[in-house]
Design a protein around this motif. Structure first.
Motif, PDB file in Angstrom:
ATOM      1  N   UNK A 133     106.254 -98.080   6.499  1.00 42.89           N
ATOM      2  CA  UNK A 133     106.512 -97.260   7.688  1.00 42.89           C
ATOM      3  C   UNK A 133     105.954 -97.947   8.934  1.00 42.89           C
ATOM      4  N   UNK A 134     104.732 -98.486   8.818  1.00 44.94           N
ATOM      5  CA  UNK A 134     104.128 -99.147   9.986  1.00 44.94           C
ATOM      6  C   UNK A 134     104.899-100.420  10.374  1.00 44.94           C
ATOM      7  N   UNK A 135     105.336-101.130   9.353  1.00 45.83           N
ATOM      8  CA  UNK A 135     106.067-102.377   9.661  1.00 45.83           C
ATOM      9  C   UNK A 135     107.404-102.045  10.328  1.00 45.83           C
ATOM     10  N   UNK A 136     108.063-100.997   9.814  1.00 45.72           N
ATOM     11  CA  UNK A 136     109.336-100.614  10.418  1.00 45.72           C
ATOM     12  C   UNK A 136     109.133-100.124  11.854  1.00 45.72           C
TER      13      UNK A 136
ATOM     14  N   UNK B 103     108.157-107.123   3.026  1.00 44.27           N
ATOM     15  CA  UNK B 103     107.772-107.701   4.325  1.00 44.27           C
ATOM     16  C   UNK B 103     108.638-108.922   4.625  1.00 44.27           C
ATOM     17  N   UNK B 104     108.851-109.761   3.618  1.00 46.41           N
ATOM     18  CA  UNK B 104     109.656-110.969   3.818  1.00 46.41           C
ATOM     19  C   UNK B 104     111.091-110.623   4.238  1.00 46.41           C
TER      20      UNK B 104
ATOM     21  N   UNK C  88      97.086 -97.223   3.509  1.00 43.07           N
ATOM     22  CA  UNK C  88      96.447 -97.029   2.212  1.00 43.07           C
ATOM     23  C   UNK C  88      97.370 -97.304   1.051  1.00 43.07           C
ATOM     24  N   UNK C  89      98.687 -97.378   1.294  1.00 47.66           N
ATOM     25  CA  UNK C  89      99.618 -97.598   0.199  1.00 47.66           C
ATOM     26  C   UNK C  89     100.903 -98.251   0.681  1.00 47.66           C
ATOM     27  N   UNK C  90     101.810 -98.515  -0.258  1.00 50.30           N
ATOM     28  CA  UNK C  90     103.073 -99.192   0.007  1.00 50.30           C
ATOM     29  C   UNK C  90     103.880 -98.448   1.076  1.00 50.30           C
ATOM     30  N   UNK C  91     104.010 -97.137   0.884  1.00 48.74           N
ATOM     31  CA  UNK C  91     104.871 -96.321   1.753  1.00 48.74           C
ATOM     32  C   UNK C  91     104.397 -96.375   3.211  1.00 48.74           C
ATOM     33  N   UNK C  92     103.075 -96.157   3.385  1.00 47.88           N
ATOM     34  CA  UNK C  92     102.524 -96.192   4.739  1.00 47.88           C
ATOM     35  C   UNK C  92     102.738 -97.570   5.387  1.00 47.88           C
ATOM     36  N   UNK C  93     102.510 -98.593   4.575  1.00 49.87           N
ATOM     37  CA  UNK C  93     102.627 -99.950   5.082  1.00 49.87           C
ATOM     38  C   UNK C  93     104.042-100.223   5.584  1.00 49.87           C
TER      39      UNK C  93
ATOM     40  N   UNK D 169      97.180-107.138  16.470  1.00 47.34           N
ATOM     41  CA  UNK D 169      96.991-106.254  15.310  1.00 47.34           C
ATOM     42  C   UNK D 169      97.361-106.954  14.007  1.00 47.34           C
ATOM     43  N   UNK D 170      96.527-106.698  13.011  1.00 47.45           N
ATOM     44  CA  UNK D 170      96.806-107.204  11.672  1.00 47.45           C
ATOM     45  C   UNK D 170      96.946-105.983  10.758  1.00 47.45           C
ATOM     46  N   UNK D 171      98.015-105.968   9.978  1.00 44.21           N
ATOM     47  CA  UNK D 171      98.205-104.851   9.047  1.00 44.21           C
ATOM     48  C   UNK D 171      97.318-105.071   7.829  1.00 44.21           C
ATOM     49  N   UNK D 172      96.471-104.085   7.547  1.00 45.97           N
ATOM     50  CA  UNK D 172      95.593-104.201   6.386  1.00 45.97           C
ATOM     51  C   UNK D 172      96.033-103.124   5.367  1.00 45.97           C
ATOM     52  N   UNK D 173      96.584-103.574   4.265  1.00 44.84           N
ATOM     53  CA  UNK D 173      97.077-102.620   3.258  1.00 44.84           C
ATOM     54  C   UNK D 173      96.098-102.635   2.093  1.00 44.84           C
ATOM     55  N   UNK D 174      95.290-101.611   2.018  1.00 46.33           N
ATOM     56  CA  UNK D 174      94.164-101.617   1.071  1.00 46.33           C
ATOM     57  C   UNK D 174      93.777-100.160   0.788  1.00 46.33           C
ATOM     58  N   UNK D 175      93.673 -99.817  -0.484  1.00 46.41           N
ATOM     59  CA  UNK D 175      93.354 -98.423  -0.814  1.00 46.41           C
ATOM     60  C   UNK D 175      91.861 -98.200  -0.976  1.00 46.41           C
TER      61      UNK D 175
END
Lengths: 657, 110
Positions: free
Chosen positions: A570-573, A600-601, A563-568, A534-540
């Motif tokens: 959450x998914x990474x966590x 992310x870093x 779709x946004x910072x918050x969702x991204x 899986x690749x995280x795609x953060x794009x609105x």
């Protein structure tokens, strides 16, 4: 049977005889009071053979162990003129000849004694044939080991030189298409010579048990039937080939190409041993090797089920002296130039490397039988799906690089490295080079875009190619590692096979082999470890993330869209470890993309990041210049740009075939 | 070196027994066989004796001769007289005893 030993059996009338023996042996006045029955017991039960011989060399007495050693009953021994045993010093060795021609080596010790009031000699004999045979085997295997090491060493260095020679010849030929035909011919002849030298080093490595094998689970019946057909056709009319192959042979796990070569080598020897024609029998059967059977194969074979493949000829046979040397490389009896002296060396090396054993029995004018014992495969060890026939490789066009694919070449030999680097560049790859592991690691830190590490196994310093590969993969988990070596040393080969996950290209390698292997490895990753990664795609922007999602799918990767910072975040966590990378748009609706990069870093310092931006000016590039494993992807981008960017951060994506 | 007496003894032996036939039975090329052969030749050289007829019989090549003579161990040196042969078994390295066996007196150790 003890009753035959009359000298020790009879009553008190004869007792003086035995007391005399005791006296002469101990020579003391205060010897313990031993009765005759005890002396008899000691002598009869003694593991050493004991005989008493009179002054004329006639045997007067023999104990059961002596009967065993001489292969004769004491009745027939007593009275026979064996001769007076003379031993200078403590003991000597003699050979005992049994009826029927068998021979035993024995140590003999002699004491002077008195028997029936007359001087006599008591000789004790110990059978040392077993010890002798064991010593001989040890000496032989030590010799083979030493010859093997020497052979492997020479072949190793030779392969390095051949890599340079062959590579440069190929390169010269590619550049001389329009040149003088006589120059081309010279180059072709040189290439042929070098290729023959490469074949020779390969055979030497086979003998030295250093040739990397590709064992497959095979059914020996199929292979042997094919071989017997082939032998029938090729050995000529004078040789009558018979196949006697048992049905339901156990499967074996061997390199089929090498097994075929071994049988062919044996058949060629058999043919040459029968210049006037004769019979060649190819046999195969299942055998259960137990302790008791050890003698059939010099005692070096492991217990358990084996498939034994025999090649039997009715030829001229060999003397014991010849037999002693047959497995040595370059030993040949074919002085007319027919033999290379490497046929049986291959058989020996291959079979031993495959965990088996070769036994050879031959007598002059009575033919030769060679038996190859190969351990039966444990059914649970390999699924039958791995069973394969040998594949014929079709000639193909040389596969070249995709744009941006980068390779790091690590090789300490300048000539080999220069050749490899220039070959890879010719194929279109971007190439970094290093002469040792430390330099290589610093390049890998600096250049996250390296997709493949091509390293020699033997490197100067403490780290070899294998450890370099392991360490590099711990930095870049998706990095492909291809190891090259002039021989597969212990670091890669365990129990005669390559370690799982080790990709190997043997030296000397040709331009086309290098091209093929590198491409194969670079293309193999999606099918394996990254399949479905899986690749995280953060794009609105929906159209854009749909395009990215489609592209990733084509490359065997799945997109996890935010779709946004918050969702991204959450998914990474939630499942950051399950992500192989992130594609982040710089302009997100809630917070800026660069803040997401920082986040992310913090959470995953090593996660590859592609930052997509429509305004990748100097300012943006400068801001992210210090962030490792990050690529800036300028919008608009096409599929190839995205692919290059992914590969640049070490996410291996390539079109699924 | 054998003493003068031994040479005399030898001369007498030579006179009384026209020719001394010594058969050495060996087995192939084993170390013991080679040692015995060497020792026998050394003895002959030492005694400067031409009156011995030495026959070397390899029981591997001529098993029938060994069989006939009843040889069951090698190396065996057989001293062929009229009547029953006298034999010794071993590699003949105890030269003094070998000479004694052959009826050659020595004044000191060879």
């Amino acid at each position: 049977m003890y009753s035959r030993h009359s000298g020790l059996q009879e009553g008190t009338g004869n007792s003086a005889t035995r007391i005399e023996i005791g006296t002469s042996m101990t020579g003391t006045a205060n010897r313990p009071n031993i009765d005759h029955a005890e002396i008899r017991f000691l002598i009869e039960k003694n593991a050493d053979g004991i005989i008493v011989v009179d002054e004329m060399g006639i045997v007067l007495f023999a104990n059961p162990a002596a009967e065993q050693i001489f292969g004769r009953s004491s009745d027939s021994l007593i009275g026979s003129p064996i001769g007076i045993p003379f031993v200078a010093g403590e003991m000597t060795e003699i050979a005992i000849h049994k009826p029927g021609g068998d021979q035993i080596d024995a140590e003999i010790r002699v004491v002077e004694t008195v028997w029936d009031h007359r001087p006599a000699r008591l000789a004790s004999l110990r059978d040392i044939s077993g010890r002798r045979a064991m010593e001989e085997r040890l000496r032989h295997s030590a010799k083979m080991e030493a010859v093997g090491r020497l052979t492997a060493g020479i072949a190793h260095d030779f392969n390095n030189h051949l890599t340079v020679v062959l590579g440069n010849l190929e390169s010269a030929m590619r550049r001389s298409t329009s040149a003088d035909p006589s120059l081309r011919r010279a180059l072709e002849n040189a290439s042929r010579g070098a290729q023959q030298a490469a074949v020779l080093t390969e055979r030497l490595l086979a003998f030295a048990r250093r040739k990397p094998l590709e064992p497959r689970l095979i059914s020996p019946e199929d292979l042997l039937s094919r071989m017997s057909d082939l032998l029938q056709r090729t050995l000529g009319e004078k040789i009558n080939v018979q196949a006697n192959i048992a049905v339901d042979l156990w499967r074996i796990e061997v390199d089929p190409t090498e097994l075929e070569a071994a049988i062919l080598n044996l058949a060629v020897n058999a043919r040459d041993a029968m210049p006037l024609g004769g019979k060649l029998i190819l046999e195969a059967a299942n055998v259960e090797v137990a302790d008791a059977d050890r003698s059939i194969a010099d005692g070096e074979i492991a217990d358990g089920p084996h498939v034994v493949i025999s090649v039997i000829d009715s030829g001229m046979g060999m003397t014991p002296e010849v037999l002693n040397h047959v497995f040595e490389p370059f030993f040949t009896t074919k002085n007319d130039g027919r033999g290379t002296g490497l046929g049986l060396s291959q058989v020996y090396g291959f079979v031993r490397q495959s965990g088996g054993h070769v036994s050879l029995a031959s007598q002059p004018n009575a033919g030769t039988t060679v038996k190859i014992f190969l351990p039966a495969a444990t059914p649970s060890r390999l699924p039958s799906s791995q069973m394969e026939q040998t594949k014929q490789e079709a000639p193909r066009q040389l596969p070249v690089a995709r744009p941006g694919e980068t390779i790091l070449v690590v090789e300490d030999e300048d000539d080999v490295r220069n050749y490899t680097v220039s070959s890879l560049r010719e194929l279109g790859y971007l190439v970094h080079e290093a002469a040792d592991a430390v330099t290589a690691l610093s390049i890998l830190q600096r250049e996250p875009g390296i997709a493949l590490l091509f390293t020699d196994l033997g490197l100067p310093g403490e780290m070899d190619g294998k450890s370099l590969g392991d360490q590099a993969q711990s930095i870049h988990p998706s990095l492909r590692v291809l190891i090259t070596t002039a021989y597969a040393a212990g670091a890669l080969v365990h129990e005669g096979r390559l370690d799982r996950g080790v990709e190997l290209l043997n030296k000397p390698f040709s331009f086309s082999a290098l091209a093929g292997r590198v491409r194969e490895l670079l293309d193999s990753n999606l099918a394996n470890e990254h399949a479905g990664a899986r690749v995280l795609v953060v794009e609105d922007e929906p159209l854009l993330h749909a395009f990215v999602t489609d592209m990733l799918a084509e490359w065997g990767l799945s997109a996890d869209v935010a779709g946004n910072f918050r969702e991204a975040v959450a998914k990474i966590r939630a499942d950051g470890d399950g992500l192989v990378g992130a594609i982040v748009d710089l302009g997100l609706p809630d917070r800026p993309g660069d803040e997401l990069v920082a986040e992310i870093r913090t959470l995953h310092p090593d996660m590859p990041i592609i930052l997509a931006t429509g305004y990748a000016d100097a300012g943006v590039r400068g801001r992210f210049a210090d962030v490792g494993r990050l690529q800036i992807l300028t919008k608009p981008f096409n599929a190839m740009d995205l692919l290059t960017a992914l590969q640049g951060v070490g996410v291996h994506a390539s079109p699924v075939q | 070196m054998p003493s003068v007496a031994s040479r005399d003894g030898l001369m007498q032996g030579e006179a009384s027994v026209a020719e001394l036939v010594l058969r050495l039975y060996i087995a192939g090329n084993s170390a013991g066989s080679r040692r015995a052969e060497q020792n026998l030749h050394d003895l002959r050289a030492l005694l400067d004796n031409q009156a011995w007829r030495i026959e070397i019989i390899d029981v591997m090549r001529r098993p029938e001769l060994a069989e006939q003579a009843g040889i069951i161990a090698t190396p065996t040196l057989s001293c062929e007289h009229s009547g029953r042969p006298r034999r010794i078994v071993g590699d003949l390295s105890d030269k003094k005893r070998v000479l004694e066996f052959l009826g050659i007196e020595t004044g000191d150790d060879p």
